[in-house]
Design an enzyme around this catalytic site. Structure first.
Site, PDB file in Angstrom:
ATOM      1  N   TYR A 128      -6.733  25.452  -0.569  1.00 35.38           N
ATOM      2  CA  TYR A 128      -7.468  24.779  -2.206  1.00 35.38           C
ATOM      3  C   TYR A 128      -6.215  23.844  -2.320  1.00 35.38           C
ATOM      4  O   TYR A 128      -6.205  22.874  -3.337  1.00 35.38           O
ATOM      5  CB  TYR A 128      -7.618  25.671  -2.774  1.00 35.38           C
ATOM      6  CG  TYR A 128      -8.376  25.321  -4.159  1.00 35.38           C
ATOM      7  CD1 TYR A 128      -9.621  24.573  -4.488  1.00 35.38           C
ATOM      8  CD2 TYR A 128      -7.817  25.842  -5.388  1.00 35.38           C
ATOM      9  CE1 TYR A 128      -9.500  23.832  -5.575  1.00 35.38           C
ATOM     10  CE2 TYR A 128      -8.002  24.621  -6.813  1.00 35.38           C
ATOM     11  CZ  TYR A 128      -9.258  23.805  -6.739  1.00 35.38           C
ATOM     12  OH  TYR A 128      -9.369  23.810  -7.934  1.00 35.38           O
ATOM     13  N   HIS A 142      -3.554  28.949   6.396  1.00 33.47           N
ATOM     14  CA  HIS A 142      -2.711  30.077   4.959  1.00 33.47           C
ATOM     15  C   HIS A 142      -2.086  30.757   6.266  1.00 33.47           C
ATOM     16  O   HIS A 142      -2.305  31.526   7.320  1.00 33.47           O
ATOM     17  CB  HIS A 142      -4.257  31.162   5.254  1.00 33.47           C
ATOM     18  CG  HIS A 142      -4.695  30.955   4.015  1.00 33.47           C
ATOM     19  ND1 HIS A 142      -5.109  30.551   2.859  1.00 33.47           N
ATOM     20  CD2 HIS A 142      -6.450  30.134   4.182  1.00 33.47           C
ATOM     21  CE1 HIS A 142      -5.861  30.530   2.095  1.00 33.47           C
ATOM     22  NE2 HIS A 142      -6.608  30.236   2.804  1.00 33.47           N
ATOM     23  N   GLY A 152      -8.246  28.958  -3.677  1.00 30.35           N
ATOM     24  CA  GLY A 152      -8.652  29.593  -4.153  1.00 30.35           C
ATOM     25  C   GLY A 152     -10.317  28.919  -4.091  1.00 30.35           C
ATOM     26  O   GLY A 152     -10.720  28.496  -2.945  1.00 30.35           O
ATOM     27  N   ASP A 157       5.814  55.900  -8.058  1.00 31.84           N
ATOM     28  CA  ASP A 157       5.826  55.467  -8.931  1.00 31.84           C
ATOM     29  C   ASP A 157       7.250  56.215  -9.348  1.00 31.84           C
ATOM     30  O   ASP A 157       8.107  55.465 -10.059  1.00 31.84           O
ATOM     31  CB  ASP A 157       4.689  54.873  -9.295  1.00 31.84           C
ATOM     32  CG  ASP A 157       3.894  53.711  -8.674  1.00 31.84           C
ATOM     33  OD1 ASP A 157       4.547  53.492  -7.142  1.00 31.84           O
ATOM     34  OD2 ASP A 157       3.204  53.501  -8.313  1.00 31.84           O
TER      35      ASP A 157
END
Ligand code: XMP
Length: 513
Positions: free
Chosen positions: A82, A169, A54, A227
């Protein structure tokens, strides 16, 4: 109940990618708000929690904090960036305010080869960093599992409690072995099986749809896009003839679109298909209209009217199905500095009037786009439909600048068919986000044989994008561009010039309008 990993979203740009990576490990994952009470988390029976990154600092007065009781649930926790600092901070460790952000590639050295997160991985890994604060002392019970040039605590762990923290990450592609780290967490640490497959999803959701719908009827607006097509195939598998699909031809579709939809859904799947040819009505209302916003309004309003009338003809139905996807459902966390919070789905044209008395059914609402594609293939839909590029609701109207006339539609359809054909033949079509032709209302002089011409210009647009919000133009090879130009000017009557659009978004948009 499907095993799941919950991801607490602290407003990171990468939260959805974490969720997708977990699902790629064949484990179901859902994103929840960072402050979901621990009791509610427990009720969802997660096999593990991931605290996302974050933009905030743990020291900021506005730092988003989780319910502290999550650390007493007895559930494994992985904190990322974070999330890791937060875990350290809340459990008694020390986080120092970073003077500057550490950003970019780094090398991670695994110092404890027995660490479950790094099982079957080499001692040295390339990782991606993006953080301001820095962990300087882990809480009691924790020790370092990996270091980096910048910190002794690039990865920390408390194996007894199954708590892990990563300063980098693992979810982004710039951490090439990040998938293995996530897999080690969800399988090795949390003990999840590999149950989340589209085959399994079909079985589950067919049951769910049957239960929800009972003997009632369902209506679905089929656009021919990925979709709504996949939603149609899934619903049809569950409830067969209780489903009626309405396909509206607004006169602004691509070349063979109405035929393809009727062939695939009507003849192949034997889905009840109500074909509404309203092309004359749309084109009549668009006559003389040049302003792009007005065009959009007219098309939107006419669509609703046509669709509403069509549903009446389709007979009584209790449900209206929509192909809503997971990214539309996730509530973005309103944290300052979170770009995801600013992005609005500005093209969400799915707005049918509230007075339509249907119950909504959204069989894809927990799926990401790539999962919808896999699901479509699993349901037997052809590649041509499942892998197609996005096509805007207002169709060719946003690609014909100036007035939309039947003649101009015909010209653009012919040019567009060539673009699609050549892009597919060269293999580029499936590699990029979108590629299409645009008809410009500009005439210029040309020469054909001995004759002087005064014809239109076609622009070719090819862009690479993750989600349509930003885009780069694609450097198509010259020989492909040459073939496109030659074929369009030779085969499409009324066009004597072809341009290639080399603008990115921003500052341009993808469609020209
Ligand atoms: P722009 O032109 O805004 O487009 O850069 C971003 C993406 O959205 C698609 N698009 C639409 N999709 N209805 C849709 O369903 C619309 O009205 C619409 N307008 C643009 C566009 O094709 C691109 O992928």
């Amino acid at each position: 109940m499907t095993e799941q990993i919950l991801i607490l979203d602290f407003g990171a740009q990468y939260t959805q990618i974490i969720a997708r990576r977990v699902r790629e490990c064949k484990v179901y994952s859902t994103i929840v708000r960072f402050d979901l009470p621990a009791e509610e988390i427990a009720a969802l029976k997660p096999k593990g929690l991931i605290l996302s990154g974050g933009p905030a600092s743990v020291y900021s007065p506005k730092a988003p904090l989780p319910d502290r009781a999550i650390f007493d649930l007895g559930v494994p926790i992985l904190g990322i960036c974070y999330g890791a600092q937060l875990m350290a901070h809340l459990l008694g460790g020390k986080v120092a305010r970073g003077a500057k952000r550490e950003f970019g590639k780094g090398t991670l050295l695994v110092i404890d080869a027995s660490s479950p997160l790094f099982a079957n991985l080499p001692d040295s890994l390339q990782v991606w960093n993006s953080h301001g604060d820095k962990l300087v002392a882990p809480p009691d019970g924790f020790k370092a599992a990996a270091t980096s040039d910048n910190t002794e605590f690039a990865a920390i762990e408390d194996r007894d409690r199954k708590f892990f923290g990563l300063q980098f990450h693992p979810e982004v592609v710039h951490t090439p072995q990040g998938r293995e780290i996530i897999s080690n967490f969800v399988h090795g640490v949390c003990g999840c099986g590999k149950d989340w497959t589209m085959r399994h999803y079909i079985d589950q959701s067919v049951e769910g749809i049957k239960r929800e719908v009972g003997r009632e009827r369902v209506i679905l607006g089929l656009s021919g896009g990925v979709d709504s097509s996949v939603a149609a195939a899934l619903l049809h598998k569950a409830i067969g003839d209780q489903l009626t699909c309405i396909f509206v031809n607004n006169g602004l579709l691509r070349g063979r679109e109405p035929q393809v939809v009727r062939e695939v859904f009507g003849r192949h799947f034997r889905i009840k298909l109500q074909y509404e040819d309203a092309s004359a009505l749309f084109l009549r209302r668009l006559k003389g209209v040049i302003d792009p916003e007005r065009k959009r309004k007219i098309i939107g309003k006419t669509f609703i009217q046509v669709f509403q009338a069509a549903t009446k003809r389709a007979g009584a139905a209790k449900f209206l199905a929509q192909g809503t996807l997971y990214p539309d459902v996730i509530e973005s966390v309103p944290i300052a500095g979170n770009p995801a919070a600013l992005i609005k789905s500005h093209h969400n044209v799915g707005g049918l009037p509230k007075n339509m008395k249907f119950k909504l059914i959204e069989p894809l609402r927990c799926l990401f786009k790539d999962e919808v594609r896999l699901l479509g293939l699993e349901l037997g839909l052809p590649n041509e439909i499942v892998m197609r590029q996005p096509f805007p609701g207002p169709g060719l109207a946003v690609r014909i600048l100036g007035e939309v006339t039947p003649k101009r539609c015909e010209i653009l359809r012919a040019a567009d068919a060539i673009v699609v054909e050549e892009m597919k033949a060269s293999g580029w079509y499936y590699r990029i986000w979108q590629s299409f032709a645009v008809l410009l209302p500009v005439r210029s002089v040309g020469v054909m044989g001995d004759e002087r011409t005064y014809d239109f210009t076609v622009a070719i647009r090819a862009v690479e994008s993750q989600d349509g919000m930003t885009a780069d133009w694609v450097k198509l090879p010259y020989d492909l561009l040459e073939r496109l130009s030659r074929r369009i000017t030779n085969e499409v009557k009324g066009v004597n010039r072809v341009c290639f659009d080399i603008s990115s978004k921003p500052p341009a948009t993808i469609e020209w309008e």
